[in-house]
Design a protein around this motif. Structure first.
Motif, mmCIF file in Angstrom:
data_model
loop_
_atom_site.group_PDB
_atom_site.id
_atom_site.type_symbol
_atom_site.label_atom_id
_atom_site.label_comp_id
_atom_site.label_asym_id
_atom_site.label_seq_id
_atom_site.Cartn_x
_atom_site.Cartn_y
_atom_site.Cartn_z
ATOM 1 N N GLU A 297 0.787 -1.115 0.096
ATOM 2 C CA GLU A 297 0.122 0.062 -0.081
ATOM 3 C C GLU A 297 0.865 1.343 0.143
ATOM 4 O O GLU A 297 0.437 2.364 -0.477
ATOM 5 N N PHE A 300 1.864 2.135 -3.211
ATOM 6 C CA PHE A 300 0.938 2.934 -3.842
ATOM 7 C C PHE A 300 0.829 4.290 -3.621
ATOM 8 O O PHE A 300 0.649 5.160 -4.532
ATOM 9 N N TYR A 303 3.127 6.108 -5.433
ATOM 10 C CA TYR A 303 2.871 6.628 -6.894
ATOM 11 C C TYR A 303 2.081 7.666 -6.690
ATOM 12 O O TYR A 303 2.024 8.448 -7.590
ATOM 13 N N GLY A 304 1.076 7.710 -5.647
ATOM 14 C CA GLY A 304 0.395 9.012 -5.457
ATOM 15 C C GLY A 304 0.990 10.037 -5.455
ATOM 16 O O GLY A 304 0.696 11.231 -6.186
ATOM 17 N N ALA A 307 2.588 11.135 -8.781
ATOM 18 C CA ALA A 307 1.367 11.780 -9.613
ATOM 19 C C ALA A 307 1.479 12.941 -9.495
ATOM 20 O O ALA A 307 1.269 13.975 -10.310
ATOM 21 N N ARG A 308 1.386 13.211 -8.115
ATOM 22 C CA ARG A 308 1.112 14.588 -7.546
ATOM 23 C C ARG A 308 2.053 15.677 -7.899
ATOM 24 O O ARG A 308 2.057 16.695 -8.315
ATOM 25 N N TRP A 311 1.952 16.268 -11.577
ATOM 26 C CA TRP A 311 0.848 17.061 -11.753
ATOM 27 C C TRP A 311 1.363 18.452 -11.646
ATOM 28 O O TRP A 311 0.910 19.548 -12.117
ATOM 29 N N ASP A 314 3.170 19.680 -14.037
ATOM 30 C CA ASP A 314 2.222 20.192 -15.205
ATOM 31 C C ASP A 314 1.404 21.424 -15.283
ATOM 32 O O ASP A 314 1.515 22.248 -16.107
ATOM 33 N N GLU A 446 -9.880 17.989 3.612
ATOM 34 C CA GLU A 446 -9.580 16.535 4.671
ATOM 35 C C GLU A 446 -8.133 16.828 5.122
ATOM 36 O O GLU A 446 -7.840 16.203 5.957
ATOM 37 N N ALA A 477 -1.362 11.494 -0.482
ATOM 38 C CA ALA A 477 -2.893 11.498 -0.593
ATOM 39 C C ALA A 477 -3.590 11.539 0.348
ATOM 40 O O ALA A 477 -3.201 10.923 1.401
ATOM 41 N N GLY A 478 -4.988 12.107 0.496
ATOM 42 C CA GLY A 478 -5.860 12.104 1.567
ATOM 43 C C GLY A 478 -6.197 10.904 1.921
ATOM 44 O O GLY A 478 -6.165 10.780 3.199
ATOM 45 N N TRP A 479 -6.564 9.929 1.208
ATOM 46 C CA TRP A 479 -7.072 8.784 1.908
ATOM 47 C C TRP A 479 -5.826 8.034 2.533
ATOM 48 O O TRP A 479 -6.074 7.245 3.598
ATOM 49 N N GLU A 483 -5.780 7.110 6.739
ATOM 50 C CA GLU A 483 -5.484 5.894 7.330
ATOM 51 C C GLU A 483 -4.188 5.832 8.353
ATOM 52 O O GLU A 483 -4.707 5.339 9.328
ATOM 53 N N SER A 517 -14.470 9.996 6.411
ATOM 54 C CA SER A 517 -14.398 8.891 5.451
ATOM 55 C C SER A 517 -15.774 8.582 5.345
ATOM 56 O O SER A 517 -15.908 7.188 4.998
ATOM 57 N N GLN B 96 -9.049 9.487 -5.568
ATOM 58 C CA GLN B 96 -7.518 8.989 -5.885
ATOM 59 C C GLN B 96 -7.474 7.528 -5.824
ATOM 60 O O GLN B 96 -6.731 6.803 -6.431
ATOM 61 N N MET B 100 -6.400 4.540 -8.282
ATOM 62 C CA MET B 100 -5.124 3.742 -8.011
ATOM 63 C C MET B 100 -5.571 2.205 -8.334
ATOM 64 O O MET B 100 -4.829 1.473 -8.549
ATOM 65 N N MET B 111 -5.054 14.718 -12.701
ATOM 66 C CA MET B 111 -5.148 15.377 -11.559
ATOM 67 C C MET B 111 -6.267 16.242 -11.468
ATOM 68 O O MET B 111 -6.868 16.584 -10.263
#
Lengths: 649, 129
Positions: A297, A300, A303-304, A307-308, A311, A314, A446, A477-479, A483, A517, B96, B100, B111
């Motif tokens: 995880e 994962f 990776y987020g 990506a951020r 971004w 970008d 969040e 990432a927020g999620w 956790e 959540s 997100q 994933m 994004m």
């Protein structure tokens, strides 16, 4: 004949019950491993019924039972189940069987025919074995008292290893089962000829008891030398019996099946605690597994982050946004809001009223259930006059909390941001952070909420260790941060729980996290726990109600709001929430009346009216299909105008 | 607004509710919402029967929801199942995370898709803590 059975035998049980397979496998591994690890002589005794400690783990029994139940309808399954189960209880016997040379042969035979093992006619094999054991036993115990067990240990672990390596799902467990079958089937082993004759049923029982008795009397000292001899002896005996028997086994099988059923029941009924070692090992393995999953995880979220990052790059050269008013965020997701804007024309700033402390007046008014708008005006005046209260942050935090109660979330966040910053400077970090985190949650910021909660946790419980990962997660990432932060709070809550205490603030924080959540049931539990300690906290009643309301239980929520409003009739947010609950139930007129009532209350005190109230009021009117009223519902309209439309508030 | 609904798509009801919300904004609020999001989402939703429905949430120029492909180039196209959309709208699934785990696929500015969460939240009036 038996070979025939081996090839075309009925397809019983095992391969057709994949689930029990898995269970069996796990269970099988455990016991096998333990044998190997713990060494032959010491742990062995645990598995014997007669030794006081732990014959046959309860878990083993449970699993076997499951297996058993699942296959009950199939002929012979029971016998087989017992065959697999028995080794734990009566290892000496199975050991004796295994040590025979023909076993090795049988094993390789089996190996040569993939898929056949599972079809071994177990209905015959099992019972046959019993008779085997019976004979074996009498002779064995006569020969040597200690022999079987020792040879068993040695042989057994060897065997385990080999079968283990096959890594077939069921092999480790069923191994012993079909081994009997194979030794039987390759040589043919009717028992009638053996010295025990017809009374096998009784013999078996007797032999069993005898064997276990002989085991309990055994000391722990190793007898490796003897083992060699025993193996030879056993092999001979086996050979004898095998040669002696030929036919008739088949018919006997049915008869023995019932005996086994009987034995099996006995085994099942014996109350046996699971060996501690097994449990801990299992747990360790489980944890290991879970951790490896967690690692995944993490990847994962990395990776987020990646990506951020991409971004962000970008974004800099692709300008899809033209607005300047877009909310900016810090790396931890905290929104960067402007400074607090004070109310213009605050009558409390009038020099004529300056004789009295505004802060004190505000506190008094709050105490007396006065208008919240009035309180916030007093507080603003106090701040503007430099009356900042305790530590230079008290007024700010109070202002923020009052604004939040009065349904001005944006102002609340600004005031609380200022307040928490000042509190930190004054060395009272943590003050107001919980309130700010709640405001962030309401506004769907969040990550900001997570950051604030974790900072609060650190400030409030400096001794509690917060993992590095939790802090790192805040910029991810927020999620993910959700956790991690939840984990940190749960950890603390558990420590507190085991210490017999329950901190309502920690429960509130957990409630907010679950709420964010959409885990409203758990949020509800947390707020209820906090309420048990602070039954007079109207904020908590409202939070409980809001968890219920958003958890699609608006009817139940109304009860909680009522409690809040009884304690604090001017609690604007609770009134607003009642309106929302009414809207969600479909009671539009009532919803509108509650919103109007809250607005009227704010108007009376001369404070700013909440945009949120107006906005929701408009939605109510739209739901009623009254676009004309919706158009009327804007900040410039006098609330009294709606009385003429038949709204009573 | 009612033409947004499409039988067999639960998400169409959420979108219809969202459209109602947008229609309820006064000019100022609409502007604020557009500023906050500033982009066009095209949603391609597959339901259980394998049918695909296409909707567009325009928060760039008009501030509206309509059925069919985006009239001007969308910032992002989101492809997901009806169920995933429902979970996103209810806040049970994080955008997100959905991405994933492959429940949500995007074309265009990936994004930007994360803003959909916030937009969808506006569809339901929520109680506050």
């Amino acid at each position: 004949m038996s070979l025939q059975g081996l090839i075309s035998g009925s397809e019983c049980a095992v391969p057709f019950n994949p689930l029990s397979q898995v269970l069996k496998h796990t269970e099988g591994d455990r016991s096998l491993q333990q044998d190997r690890v713990a060494g032959p002589s010491s742990s062995r005794l645990q598995h014997l019924p007669s030794t006081a400690s732990a014959p046959g783990a309860e878990r083993d029994l449970a699993l076997a039972r499951q297996f058993f139940d699942g296959n009950a309808p199939q002929a012979g399954a029971s016998a087989f189940a017992l065959a697999t189960q028995l080794p734990h209880a009566a290892r000496p016997m199975d050991v004796a069987m295994r040590s025979g040379p023909d076993l090795g042969k049988a094993w390789s035979d089996i190996q040569g025919r993939p898929g056949l093992q599972s079809q071994t006619p177990r209905s015959q094999a099992g019972p046959q074995m019993s008779s085997h054991w019976a004979t074996e036993f009498s002779s064995n115990s006569a020969m040597s008292l200690h022999g079987p067990a020792q040879s068993g240990s040695v042989q057994h672990s060897e065997y385990n290893q080999s079968s283990y390596m096959q890594s077939s799902m069921y092999r480790p467990m069923t191994g012993s089962g079909y081994m009997y079958g194979s030794s039987f089937s390759s040589v043919g082993t009717p028992l009638q000829m053996s010295d025990k004759g017809k009374g096998k049923e009784i013999d078996f029982e007797a032999a069993f008891a005898e064997a276990t008795a002989s085991f309990s009397s055994q000391a722990d000292s190793g007898r490796i030398v003897e083992v060699e001899d025993d193996v030879g002896d056993l092999a001979d005996t086996l050979q004898d019996t095998n040669l002696a028997e030929q036919d008739g086994a088949q018919s006997e099988a049915e008869q023995y099946a019932t005996d086994f059923q009987h034995m099996w029941d006995q085994l099942q009924n014996s109350e046996v605690p699971p060996p501690q070692e097994d449990m801990t090992k299992w747990e360790a393995q489980f944890n290991q597994l879970m951790n490896s999953q967690r690692d995944n995880e993490e990847n994962f979220s990395e990776y987020g982050d990646f990506a951020r990052q991409v971004w962000n790059e970008d974004q800099s050269n692709y300008d899809f946004t033209t607005s300047e008013s877009r909310v900016e965020f810090t790396n931890e997701g905290l929104p960067i809001l402007g400074p607090y804007t004070f109310e213009k024309d605050n009558r409390h700033l009038d020099p004529s009223t300056s004789g009295r402390s505004h802060l004190q007046a505000a506190k008094d008014l709050l105490e007396q259930n006065g208008s919240l708008s009035e309180v916030s005006l007093l507080l603003e005046a106090a701040i503007q006059k430099g009356e900042l209260g305790e530590g230079g942050y008290e007024s700010w935090i109070m202002l923020g909390e009052v604004k939040s109660m009065d349904e001005h979330e944006d102002a609340a966040m600004r005031a609380l941001t200022e307040g928490t910053r000042r509190a930190e400077e004054a060395g009272a970090a943590g003050q107001g952070m919980l309130s700010l985190a709640i405001s962030y949650t309401n506004e769907s910021f969040e990550r900001a909420s997570h950051t604030m909660l974790l900072q609060w946790l650190k400030a409030r419980f400096p001794d509690y260790h917060i993992s590095e990962e939790a802090w790192k997660s805040l910029s991810g990432a927020g999620w993910h941060s959700h956790e991690r932060v939840t984990e940190a709070f749960l950890g603390l809550a558990r420590v507190q729980y085991s210490g017999g205490e329950m901190d309502p603030d920690v429960q509130i924080a957990l409630g907010v996290l679950f709420y964010a959540s959409s885990d409203f049931d758990r949020a509800k539990d947390c707020f209820e726990a906090a309420l048990a300690v602070r039954p007079k906290d109207y904020l908590l009643w409202n939070r409980l109600g809001s968890s219920l309301s958003n958890g699609s239980k608006p009817e139940e929520a109304l009860g909680a709001y009522r409690e809040a409003l009884q304690l604090r009739p001017t609690y604007t947010r609770a009134i607003y929430n009642v309106g929302v609950a009414c809207l969600n139930i479909g009671a539009h007129k009532e919803a509108a009346e509650h919103m109007l009532g809250a607005l009227a209350m704010q108007e009376v005190s001369g404070g700013a009216k909440s945009d949120q109230l107006w906005y929701t009021l408009r939605r109510v009117f739209q739901s009623m299909g009254r676009q004309d009223l919706a158009d009327m519902a804007k900040a410039t309209t006098d609330v009294e105008a709606f009385r003429r439309e038949g709204f009573d508030f | 607004m009612s033409d947004i609904k499409e039988p067999g798509f639960k998400s169409s009801e959420t979108l219809a509710a969202l459209a109602a919300v947008f229609a309820g904004y006064n000019d100022e609020e609409k502007k604020a919402q557009i500023k906050k999001t500033n982009g066009i989402f095209e949603l391609r939703v597959k339901n259980a029967e394998g049918k695909e429905g296409v909707w567009t949430i325009d928060l760039k120029s008009t501030g509206s929801v309509y059925k069919g492909a985006a009239k001007s180039k969308p910032n992002v196209t989101l492809i997901m199942s009806d169920e995933t959309f429902q979970q996103l709208a209810e806040g049970k699934l994080d955008g997100q995370k959905a991405f994933m785990t492959g429940k949500l696929k995007t074309k265009g500015n990936m994004m930007f898709a994360t803003k959909l969460d916030g937009v969808l939240k506006a569809a339901k009036t929520k109680a506050k803590l």
